[in-house]
Design a protein around this motif. Structure first.
Motif, PDB file in Angstrom:
ATOM      1  N   GLN A  93       0.827  -1.201   0.000  1.00 48.02           N
ATOM      2  CA  GLN A  93       0.000   0.000   0.000  1.00 48.02           C
ATOM      3  C   GLN A  93       0.869   1.262   0.000  1.00 48.02           C
ATOM      4  O   GLN A  93       1.846   1.345   0.741  1.00 48.02           O
ATOM      5  CB  GLN A  93      -0.902   0.018   1.245  1.00 48.02           C
ATOM      6  CG  GLN A  93      -1.780  -1.209   1.379  1.00 48.02           C
ATOM      7  CD  GLN A  93      -2.774  -1.311   0.254  1.00 48.02           C
ATOM      8  OE1 GLN A  93      -3.408  -0.328  -0.110  1.00 48.02           O
ATOM      9  NE2 GLN A  93      -2.889  -2.495  -0.321  1.00 48.02           N
ATOM     10  N   THR A  94       0.478   2.244  -0.804  1.00 46.65           N
ATOM     11  CA  THR A  94       1.183   3.521  -0.854  1.00 46.65           C
ATOM     12  C   THR A  94       1.194   4.180   0.526  1.00 46.65           C
ATOM     13  O   THR A  94       2.188   4.775   0.926  1.00 46.65           O
ATOM     14  CB  THR A  94       0.520   4.455  -1.883  1.00 46.65           C
ATOM     15  OG1 THR A  94       0.478   3.798  -3.144  1.00 46.65           O
ATOM     16  CG2 THR A  94       1.287   5.759  -2.025  1.00 46.65           C
ATOM     17  N   ALA A  95       0.106   4.039   1.264  1.00 44.61           N
ATOM     18  CA  ALA A  95       0.011   4.658   2.594  1.00 44.61           C
ATOM     19  C   ALA A  95       1.102   4.154   3.532  1.00 44.61           C
ATOM     20  O   ALA A  95       1.610   4.918   4.361  1.00 44.61           O
ATOM     21  CB  ALA A  95      -1.365   4.392   3.193  1.00 44.61           C
ATOM     22  N   HIS A  96       1.489   2.886   3.416  1.00 45.81           N
ATOM     23  CA  HIS A  96       2.541   2.355   4.283  1.00 45.81           C
ATOM     24  C   HIS A  96       3.892   2.983   3.961  1.00 45.81           C
ATOM     25  O   HIS A  96       4.678   3.275   4.868  1.00 45.81           O
ATOM     26  CB  HIS A  96       2.630   0.836   4.157  1.00 45.81           C
ATOM     27  CG  HIS A  96       1.438   0.128   4.703  1.00 45.81           C
ATOM     28  ND1 HIS A  96       1.091  -1.139   4.327  1.00 45.81           N
ATOM     29  CD2 HIS A  96       0.504   0.517   5.594  1.00 45.81           C
ATOM     30  CE1 HIS A  96      -0.002  -1.499   4.970  1.00 45.81           C
ATOM     31  NE2 HIS A  96      -0.377  -0.506   5.748  1.00 45.81           N
TER      32      HIS A  96
ATOM     33  N   ARG B 262       7.269   9.532   6.748  1.00 43.24           N
ATOM     34  CA  ARG B 262       7.011  10.408   7.907  1.00 43.24           C
ATOM     35  C   ARG B 262       7.806   9.935   9.130  1.00 43.24           C
ATOM     36  O   ARG B 262       8.352  10.740   9.885  1.00 43.24           O
ATOM     37  CB  ARG B 262       5.518  10.462   8.209  1.00 43.24           C
ATOM     38  CG  ARG B 262       4.735  11.316   7.216  1.00 43.24           C
ATOM     39  CD  ARG B 262       3.306  11.560   7.662  1.00 43.24           C
ATOM     40  NE  ARG B 262       2.488  10.360   7.602  1.00 43.24           N
ATOM     41  CZ  ARG B 262       1.863   9.912   6.518  1.00 43.24           C
ATOM     42  NH1 ARG B 262       1.977  10.569   5.386  1.00 43.24           N
ATOM     43  NH2 ARG B 262       1.127   8.819   6.570  1.00 43.24           N
TER      44      ARG B 262
ATOM     45  N   GLU C 166       4.297   5.977   2.578  1.00 43.65           N
ATOM     46  CA  GLU C 166       4.191   7.374   3.020  1.00 43.65           C
ATOM     47  C   GLU C 166       4.371   7.487   4.529  1.00 43.65           C
ATOM     48  O   GLU C 166       5.033   8.401   5.016  1.00 43.65           O
ATOM     49  CB  GLU C 166       2.843   7.960   2.584  1.00 43.65           C
ATOM     50  CG  GLU C 166       2.744   8.143   1.085  1.00 43.65           C
ATOM     51  CD  GLU C 166       1.343   8.514   0.624  1.00 43.65           C
ATOM     52  OE1 GLU C 166       0.386   8.435   1.436  1.00 43.65           O
ATOM     53  OE2 GLU C 166       1.213   8.879  -0.557  1.00 43.65           O
ATOM     54  N   GLN C 167       3.795   6.559   5.281  1.00 42.40           N
ATOM     55  CA  GLN C 167       3.973   6.559   6.739  1.00 42.40           C
ATOM     56  C   GLN C 167       5.433   6.326   7.099  1.00 42.40           C
ATOM     57  O   GLN C 167       5.968   6.949   8.014  1.00 42.40           O
ATOM     58  CB  GLN C 167       3.086   5.503   7.401  1.00 42.40           C
ATOM     59  CG  GLN C 167       3.209   5.465   8.917  1.00 42.40           C
ATOM     60  CD  GLN C 167       2.830   6.774   9.571  1.00 42.40           C
ATOM     61  OE1 GLN C 167       1.764   7.323   9.280  1.00 42.40           O
ATOM     62  NE2 GLN C 167       3.682   7.288  10.443  1.00 42.40           N
TER      63      GLN C 167
ATOM     64  N   THR D 162       6.253   7.044  -5.341  1.00 38.89           N
ATOM     65  CA  THR D 162       6.268   7.623  -3.997  1.00 38.89           C
ATOM     66  C   THR D 162       7.618   7.392  -3.328  1.00 38.89           C
ATOM     67  O   THR D 162       8.170   8.274  -2.685  1.00 38.89           O
ATOM     68  CB  THR D 162       5.157   6.999  -3.132  1.00 38.89           C
ATOM     69  OG1 THR D 162       3.912   7.248  -3.757  1.00 38.89           O
ATOM     70  CG2 THR D 162       5.160   7.577  -1.739  1.00 38.89           C
TER      71      THR D 162
END
Length: 190
Positions: free
Chosen positions: A117-120, A126, A122-123, A151
């Motif tokens: 997942q892209t969200a992982h 961060r 991105e996290q 990403t």
């Protein structure tokens, strides 16, 4: 002469290793990772493609925490100074750090069966910012879609803004698939 910053990194990594070995659950998983590497290296198929498929399938079935220890051991075998996390959950997303080119680089391990997942990612970026790191290895057993690759290779502020990363750019290296299997079983460096 051994540079002072490398000596300090070694001391920090040694202390983290000592702290994690004091915990029974960490010690058990570190020992299990050694056994799993022997098993992984012994898996063979009729040809290179079948051998890879069997090995990646084996990695996908491992306990996620043993997989994490296996990856950290892989970096250590390659000559990196490795700082292990002192706890498995609630650590802010970093599973460990390696000292390379006179700087610390974060490691995040994910044992996926499907697409990541892209969200992982991105996290993870961060989390790198929160720990003051500029790069990281996102190590996973899943498939990496093109959107995630874009990403991960974040080089300009425009790309960072579109990826939702307001804290600056990070170089995130994906270590997966054949590269991951070769990294764990052979002598390639990431």
């Amino acid at each position: 002469m051994f540079p002072l910053h490398r000596l300090l990194a070694f001391g920090k990594a040694w202390m983290a290793q000592w702290q994690s070995r004091r915990k029974t659950s960490h010690r058990y998983r570190q020992q299990a990772a050694v056994r799993r590497l022997d098993t992984l290296s012994g898996i063979q198929g009729k040809n290179a493609g079948e051998t890879f498929a069997r090995r990646i399938a084996y990695l996908r079935k491992l306990d996620p925490l043993v997989f994490e220890e296996l990856v950290l051991d892989g970096f250590k075998r390659k000559g990196f100074i490795v700082e292990r996390g002192t706890r498995y959950s609630g650590d802010g997303g970093l599973d460990g750090k390696v000292f390379r080119d006179n700087r610390w680089i974060g490691i995040q391990c994910k044992r996926y069966k499907g697409t990541i997942q892209t969200a992982h990612v991105e996290q993870f970026a961060r989390d790198l910012s929160r720990f003051g790191l500029t790069g990281g290895y996102f190590v996973h057993t899943g498939k990496t879609p093109l959107a995630v690759r874009r990403t991960a290779i974040c080089r300009t502020n425009d790309v960072c803004k579109t990826a939702g990363l307001e804290t600056g750019c990070h170089q995130i290296v994906m270590l997966s698939g054949r590269n991951l299997v070769d990294f764990l079983t052979n002598s390639i460096r990431p």
